[in-house]
Design a protein around this motif. Structure first.
Motif, mmCIF file in Angstrom:
data_model
loop_
_atom_site.group_PDB
_atom_site.id
_atom_site.type_symbol
_atom_site.label_atom_id
_atom_site.label_comp_id
_atom_site.label_asym_id
_atom_site.label_seq_id
_atom_site.Cartn_x
_atom_site.Cartn_y
_atom_site.Cartn_z
ATOM 1 N N LEU A 31 -11.384 -7.601 -10.218
ATOM 2 C CA LEU A 31 -12.322 -6.623 -9.671
ATOM 3 C C LEU A 31 -12.957 -7.223 -8.415
ATOM 4 C CD1 LEU A 31 -13.995 -5.431 -12.981
ATOM 5 C CD2 LEU A 31 -12.041 -4.448 -11.771
ATOM 6 N N PHE A 32 -13.316 -6.349 -7.466
ATOM 7 C CA PHE A 32 -13.939 -6.834 -6.232
ATOM 8 C C PHE A 32 -15.387 -7.208 -6.536
ATOM 9 C CE2 PHE A 32 -10.835 -3.531 -4.662
ATOM 10 C CZ PHE A 32 -9.831 -4.466 -4.445
ATOM 11 N N HIS A 54 -17.979 -7.946 -4.845
ATOM 12 C CA HIS A 54 -19.089 -7.471 -4.023
ATOM 13 C C HIS A 54 -19.296 -5.963 -4.151
ATOM 14 C CE1 HIS A 54 -15.436 -6.881 -1.849
ATOM 15 N NE2 HIS A 54 -16.011 -6.233 -0.869
ATOM 16 N N ARG A 98 -9.298 1.617 -12.414
ATOM 17 C CA ARG A 98 -9.132 1.508 -10.965
ATOM 18 C C ARG A 98 -7.675 1.733 -10.568
ATOM 19 N NH1 ARG A 98 -10.402 -4.150 -7.931
ATOM 20 N NH2 ARG A 98 -8.526 -4.739 -9.082
ATOM 21 N N ALA A 99 -6.774 1.142 -11.339
ATOM 22 C CA ALA A 99 -5.349 1.317 -11.033
ATOM 23 C C ALA A 99 -4.933 2.780 -11.211
ATOM 24 C CB ALA A 99 -4.514 0.408 -11.929
ATOM 25 N N SER A 127 -5.977 5.244 -8.433
ATOM 26 C CA SER A 127 -5.294 5.147 -7.132
ATOM 27 C C SER A 127 -4.058 6.054 -7.125
ATOM 28 C CB SER A 127 -4.917 3.694 -6.831
ATOM 29 O OG SER A 127 -3.889 3.262 -7.708
ATOM 30 N N GLU A 184 0.817 -1.230 0.000
ATOM 31 C CA GLU A 184 0.000 0.000 0.000
ATOM 32 C C GLU A 184 0.842 1.269 0.000
ATOM 33 O OE1 GLU A 184 -0.012 -2.332 2.335
ATOM 34 O OE2 GLU A 184 -0.072 -1.498 4.377
ATOM 35 N N TYR A 242 -12.023 2.663 -5.245
ATOM 36 C CA TYR A 242 -11.417 2.000 -4.076
ATOM 37 C C TYR A 242 -10.080 2.625 -3.680
ATOM 38 C CZ TYR A 242 -10.157 -1.652 -0.793
ATOM 39 O OH TYR A 242 -9.816 -2.321 0.353
ATOM 40 N N GLY A 243 -9.276 2.965 -4.685
ATOM 41 C CA GLY A 243 -7.925 3.437 -4.374
ATOM 42 C C GLY A 243 -7.787 4.949 -4.336
#
Lengths: 229, 195
Positions: B85-86, B88, B134-135, B138, B72, B97-98
């Protein structure tokens, strides 16, 4: 048809089952996580001890609880000294017995669901900036929720049916520790108690069936729609 | 210098060793399956630790004797081979998310119509583009792309290739991409390293 006395037995059983499940839940989850995710010396032994109530005669489990929670016992003396309470012959004691007996079943269900969480998703979360705690809170925990719920319902159902450990540990006190199975046992001893045995048994079967169906539905949900793309 | 990598790792019976340094642009790790290319990306992202060596990106040491930053804190924008991918979370929550969900920053990916969808309802190309978005959101310092075009049909490949070129040329993020396809390597790589 069902007397107020019988309703009271049902209510007590539900209370004992619910409280024992709620109190056992965090402990069961912590143990399940430990067994699923952490490698430590003596893990097999810890695993075996958690599962003991599943295989030891319930009377023995009840007797051990009695030794521990008696006023002179290590836990009983501590409860008495610090909180001025005793769980002997009390519904709280029945809840403890139920919780101990349900623990292995709850740990098993939860462990399976934690093990089923794809660790690669946790890795993805970490690369996106999530620390261990956030990763646990936002990925591991929500993905294992169906298994946690299934374990909780299973534990509740197991608690409802608890007999041997309960009667040994906190006896069979009407209105206090006399849950459904204990009341059925008492009715069986009484002449003319047949009708009551039938009614209470039917209620027991219905409650258990409902809990098992709920648990199965939750477990199925766990396996559906959560696959990784 | 964008990447300064010297890693050694034994996984099972396989020894993985790679040393290279590269300047700006996209570096492509090119080679057959099983050569340990993905393991190198995992080491750079901090998901597995090398047995020895060092990892420096953009001048910052991520791994060296006594240094091992957790994933992280590395600032890697990692696009996995399998999108990851998550399941849920809806697309919007995956993207956010990031970091903050800034659609303007990823408009070139053409995924703004997918925000309310669940990952399981996406096609392979859509999932891959969401994973790239998504990447990028972040706010990574560099990108790791693991076979970003595998299992996509020709039209989807072209979409994702253009997106990668956009990141390389417009956002000017250092990129390390793994592929076993020579044409892809030629098109994206400013430098190609055989493995």
């Amino acid at each position: 048809m069902i007397s107020p006395e019988e309703w009271q037995i049902v209510a007590l059983s539900l209370r004992v089952g619910m409280v024992s499940m709620l109190v056992t839940l965090p402990l069961a989850f912590a143990l399940a996580w430990l067994l699923a995710r952490v490698v430590f010396p003596g893990k097999i032994l810890v695993d075996a001890v958690i599962h003991l109530p599943l295989v030891v005669p319930p009377v023995v489990t009840g007797w051990v609880l009695l030794l521990l929670f008696a006023p002179s016992g290590p836990v009983g003396a501590w409860l008495e000294a610090w909180f001025g309470v005793s769980v002997l012959f009390r519904w709280t004691g029945a809840a403890i017995a139920s919780g101990v007996m349900a623990l292995p079943l709850m740990v098993r269900a939860m462990r399976l669901s934690i093990e089923a969480v794809d660790r690669r998703l946790e890795g993805a979360a970490r690369t996106l900036g999530a620390g261990r705690w956030r990763c646990f809170r936002t990925i591991t925990l929500p993905l294992s929720v169906p298994g946690i719920l299934a374990g909780a319902v299973l534990g509740f159902a197991r608690g409802l049916g608890e007999f041997g450990a309960t009667i040994t540990f906190v006896s069979n006190v009407p209105g206090e520790t006399q849950t459904l199975p204990l009341a059925i046992y008492s009715a069986l001893q009484q002449p003319g108690g047949d009708a009551m045995v039938w009614r209470l048994s039917a209620i027991s079967v219905l409650l258990s069936l409902a809990a098992l169906v709920a648990s199965e539905l939750l477990a199925r949900r766990a396996g559906r729609g959560l696959h990784v793309i | 210098m964008s990447f300064d990598i010297d890693v050694r790792k034994r996984i099972g019976d396989t020894d993985i060793a790679l040393t290279f340094a590269s300047e700006e642009g996209a570096t492509v790790l090119f080679g057959p399956s099983g050569a340990g290319k993905t393991s190198v990306l995992n080491m750079i992202a901090g998901l597995i630790a090398p047995d020895a060596g060092h990892i420096r990106v953009g001048g910052e040491t991520l791994f060296d004797a006594g240094v091992n930053l957790p994933p992280e804190r590395r600032g890697a924008g990692y696009v996995f081979q399998d999108a990851r991918l998550f399941p849920h979370l809806r697309v919007a929550a995956n993207l956010g998310y990031g970091g903050p969900l800034d659609l303007d920053a990823i408009a070139f990916l053409g995924i703004d119509h997918l925000l309310d969808r669940w990952p399981r309802t996406l096609s392979g190309g859509e999932a891959r583009r969401v994973a790239i978005g998504r990447a990028l959101l972040s706010r990574p310092r560099f990108l790791l792309l693991d076979e970003p075009l595998s299992s996509l049909d020709r039209a989807r490949r072209e979409e994702v290739l253009r997106a990668i070129e956009h990141v390389r040329d417009t956002l000017a993020l250092p990129i390390l991409m793994v592929t076993h396809d020579a044409a892809e390597a030629e098109r994206i790589g400013t430098r190609i390293i055989a493995m």
